[in-house]
Design a protein around this motif. Structure first.
Motif, PDB file in Angstrom:
ATOM      1  N   ALA A   3       0.843  -1.203   0.000  1.00 15.22           N
ATOM      2  CA  ALA A   3       0.000   0.000   0.000  1.00 15.22           C
ATOM      3  C   ALA A   3       0.877   1.251   0.000  1.00 15.22           C
ATOM      4  O   ALA A   3       0.600   2.220  -0.711  1.00 15.22           O
ATOM      5  CB  ALA A   3      -0.919   0.000   1.216  1.00 15.22           C
ATOM      6  N   PHE A   4       1.944   1.234   0.783  1.00 13.75           N
ATOM      7  CA  PHE A   4       2.865   2.373   0.807  1.00 13.75           C
ATOM      8  C   PHE A   4       3.536   2.546  -0.553  1.00 13.75           C
ATOM      9  O   PHE A   4       3.650   3.658  -1.058  1.00 13.75           O
ATOM     10  CB  PHE A   4       3.917   2.183   1.908  1.00 13.75           C
ATOM     11  CG  PHE A   4       4.971   3.260   1.902  1.00 13.75           C
ATOM     12  CD1 PHE A   4       4.642   4.590   2.096  1.00 13.75           C
ATOM     13  CD2 PHE A   4       6.304   2.932   1.709  1.00 13.75           C
ATOM     14  CE1 PHE A   4       5.612   5.583   2.091  1.00 13.75           C
ATOM     15  CE2 PHE A   4       7.287   3.919   1.702  1.00 13.75           C
ATOM     16  CZ  PHE A   4       6.939   5.247   1.898  1.00 13.75           C
ATOM     17  N   LYS A   5       3.949   1.435  -1.140  1.00 12.42           N
ATOM     18  CA  LYS A   5       4.566   1.473  -2.466  1.00 12.42           C
ATOM     19  C   LYS A   5       3.610   2.114  -3.479  1.00 12.42           C
ATOM     20  O   LYS A   5       4.028   2.833  -4.389  1.00 12.42           O
ATOM     21  CB  LYS A   5       4.940   0.057  -2.905  1.00 12.42           C
ATOM     22  CG  LYS A   5       5.608  -0.025  -4.263  1.00 12.42           C
ATOM     23  CD  LYS A   5       5.939  -1.466  -4.621  1.00 12.42           C
ATOM     24  CE  LYS A   5       6.554  -1.566  -6.001  1.00 12.42           C
ATOM     25  NZ  LYS A   5       6.904  -2.943  -6.367  1.00 12.42           N
ATOM     26  N   ALA A   6       2.304   1.857  -3.296  1.00 10.36           N
ATOM     27  CA  ALA A   6       1.288   2.404  -4.206  1.00 10.36           C
ATOM     28  C   ALA A   6       0.952   3.864  -3.905  1.00 10.36           C
ATOM     29  O   ALA A   6       0.128   4.462  -4.590  1.00 10.36           O
ATOM     30  CB  ALA A   6       0.025   1.546  -4.138  1.00 10.36           C
ATOM     31  N   GLY A   7       1.578   4.428  -2.849  1.00 14.10           N
ATOM     32  CA  GLY A   7       1.392   5.851  -2.581  1.00 14.10           C
ATOM     33  C   GLY A   7       0.604   6.194  -1.338  1.00 14.10           C
ATOM     34  O   GLY A   7       0.322   7.369  -1.094  1.00 14.10           O
ATOM     35  N   ASP A   8       0.240   5.205  -0.521  1.00 11.51           N
ATOM     36  CA  ASP A   8      -0.519   5.464   0.701  1.00 11.51           C
ATOM     37  C   ASP A   8       0.443   5.775   1.850  1.00 11.51           C
ATOM     38  O   ASP A   8       1.045   4.874   2.428  1.00 11.51           O
ATOM     39  CB  ASP A   8      -1.384   4.243   1.040  1.00 11.51           C
ATOM     40  CG  ASP A   8      -2.254   4.458   2.272  1.00 11.51           C
ATOM     41  OD1 ASP A   8      -2.120   5.514   2.924  1.00 11.51           O
ATOM     42  OD2 ASP A   8      -3.065   3.561   2.583  1.00 11.51           O
ATOM     43  N   ALA A   9       0.595   7.062   2.174  1.00  8.97           N
ATOM     44  CA  ALA A   9       1.537   7.485   3.223  1.00  8.97           C
ATOM     45  C   ALA A   9       1.133   6.952   4.593  1.00  8.97           C
ATOM     46  O   ALA A   9       1.986   6.672   5.431  1.00  8.97           O
ATOM     47  CB  ALA A   9       1.631   9.002   3.260  1.00  8.97           C
ATOM     48  N   ARG A  10      -0.165   6.798   4.844  1.00 12.26           N
ATOM     49  CA  ARG A  10      -0.613   6.281   6.138  1.00 12.26           C
ATOM     50  C   ARG A  10      -0.175   4.840   6.361  1.00 12.26           C
ATOM     51  O   ARG A  10       0.018   4.408   7.497  1.00 12.26           O
ATOM     52  CB  ARG A  10      -2.132   6.398   6.264  1.00 12.26           C
ATOM     53  CG  ARG A  10      -2.599   7.845   6.488  1.00 12.26           C
ATOM     54  CD  ARG A  10      -4.094   7.934   6.550  1.00 12.26           C
ATOM     55  NE  ARG A  10      -4.668   7.451   5.281  1.00 12.26           N
ATOM     56  CZ  ARG A  10      -5.955   7.379   5.021  1.00 12.26           C
ATOM     57  NH1 ARG A  10      -6.827   7.738   5.926  1.00 12.26           N
ATOM     58  NH2 ARG A  10      -6.389   6.956   3.849  1.00 12.26           N
ATOM     59  N   ALA A  11       0.001   4.102   5.277  1.00 14.34           N
ATOM     60  CA  ALA A  11       0.461   2.715   5.394  1.00 14.34           C
ATOM     61  C   ALA A  11       1.870   2.675   5.990  1.00 14.34           C
ATOM     62  O   ALA A  11       2.206   1.772   6.753  1.00 14.34           O
ATOM     63  CB  ALA A  11       0.440   2.026   4.029  1.00 14.34           C
ATOM     64  N   GLU A  13       3.099   4.814   8.175  1.00 14.01           N
ATOM     65  CA  GLU A  13       2.932   5.044   9.617  1.00 14.01           C
ATOM     66  C   GLU A  13       2.580   3.745  10.327  1.00 14.01           C
ATOM     67  O   GLU A  13       3.087   3.463  11.408  1.00 14.01           O
ATOM     68  CB  GLU A  13       1.838   6.079   9.876  1.00 14.01           C
ATOM     69  CG  GLU A  13       2.223   7.498   9.520  1.00 14.01           C
ATOM     70  CD  GLU A  13       1.071   8.472   9.730  1.00 14.01           C
ATOM     71  OE1 GLU A  13       0.265   8.262  10.655  1.00 14.01           O
ATOM     72  OE2 GLU A  13       0.986   9.435   8.953  1.00 14.01           O
ATOM     73  N   LYS A  14       1.709   2.946   9.713  1.00 11.33           N
ATOM     74  CA  LYS A  14       1.320   1.658  10.316  1.00 11.33           C
ATOM     75  C   LYS A  14       2.508   0.710  10.392  1.00 11.33           C
ATOM     76  O   LYS A  14       2.684  -0.013  11.367  1.00 11.33           O
ATOM     77  CB  LYS A  14       0.183   1.019   9.525  1.00 11.33           C
ATOM     78  CG  LYS A  14      -1.135   1.725   9.707  1.00 11.33           C
ATOM     79  CD  LYS A  14      -2.243   1.065   8.924  1.00 11.33           C
ATOM     80  CE  LYS A  14      -3.541   1.837   9.069  1.00 11.33           C
ATOM     81  NZ  LYS A  14      -4.604   1.336   8.213  1.00 11.33           N
TER      82      LYS A  14
END
Length: 200
Positions: A3-11, A13-14
């Motif tokens: 998810a982070f790789k796809a651009g989700d910055a909140r991922a 943080e998790k």
């Protein structure tokens, strides 16, 4: 991570919330220096961010993360011209949070053991840390990854870049070395045979 790789910055943080403490504890025990461990932890997360585009879910995320952390620990150790084997027993002396005079090893987060077990481990922790520090680096890192971070032998082999049988041998030698050193420090054989207590 995907998810982070796809651009989700909140991922991201998790990921940090989930893995920060165990990875920091591994790095701290590997380096034996809080300031160095904090630097290496920061470098680890920076490398995760910088390598996000190349990340592929071929192995577990934890395997990839610990490989990064371990390699940075090794690099950091090479850059240092000295090693302080007893640094986990040294008082922190920073005065932050009332930790003045407490040994660094005692300031590591508790995993929620019973009060009796906690008191027992608090008494033994300096002896265990001293025994751990006496191990050769390749045995110590296998022991830390297995017992403190709960990484499987197969994953440790991937993290360290050696065959799984070599990892198992290093673990066996680490346990034998710890038993021997703990016996020298006055810890009885029953305790030394209890892997959970050694890792606690």
């Amino acid at each position: 991570m995907l998810a982070f790789k796809a651009g989700d910055a909140r991922a991201f943080e998790k990921l940090v919330q989930r893995h920060r403490t165990p990875v920091f504890n591994f790095i701290l025990r590997f380096t034996g220096h809080r300031a160095r461990a904090e630097d290496v932890l920061q470098e680890t997360w920076l490398k995760v961010v910088r390598s996000a585009r190349e990340y592929e879910a071929k192995a577990k995320f934890t395997t990839w993360l610990y490989t990064i952390a371990r390699n940075l620990c090794v690099d950091s150790a090479r850059k240092e011209s000295y090693r302080q084997a007893s640094s986990l027993e040294a008082p922190t002396g920073n005065g932050a949070g009332g930790d003045e005079g407490r040994a660094l090893g005692e300031s590591l987060p508790d995993t929620g053991a019973s009060p009796e077990r906690g008191a027992y481990n608090a008494r033994l922790r300096p002896l265990i840390e001293r025994a751990l520090a006496s191990l050769p680096e390749e045995q110590r890192e296998v022991f830390l990854l297995r017992e403190y971070s709960g990484i499987a032998f197969k994953e440790i082999a991937e993290v360290t870049g050696v065959p799984e049988n070599t990892v198992k041998s290093r673990m066996r030698y680490a346990l034998e070395g710890l038993r021997r050193r703990l016996a020298e420090l006055g810890v009885d054989g029953d305790l030394a045979d209890d892997g959970r207590t050694v890792a606690g």
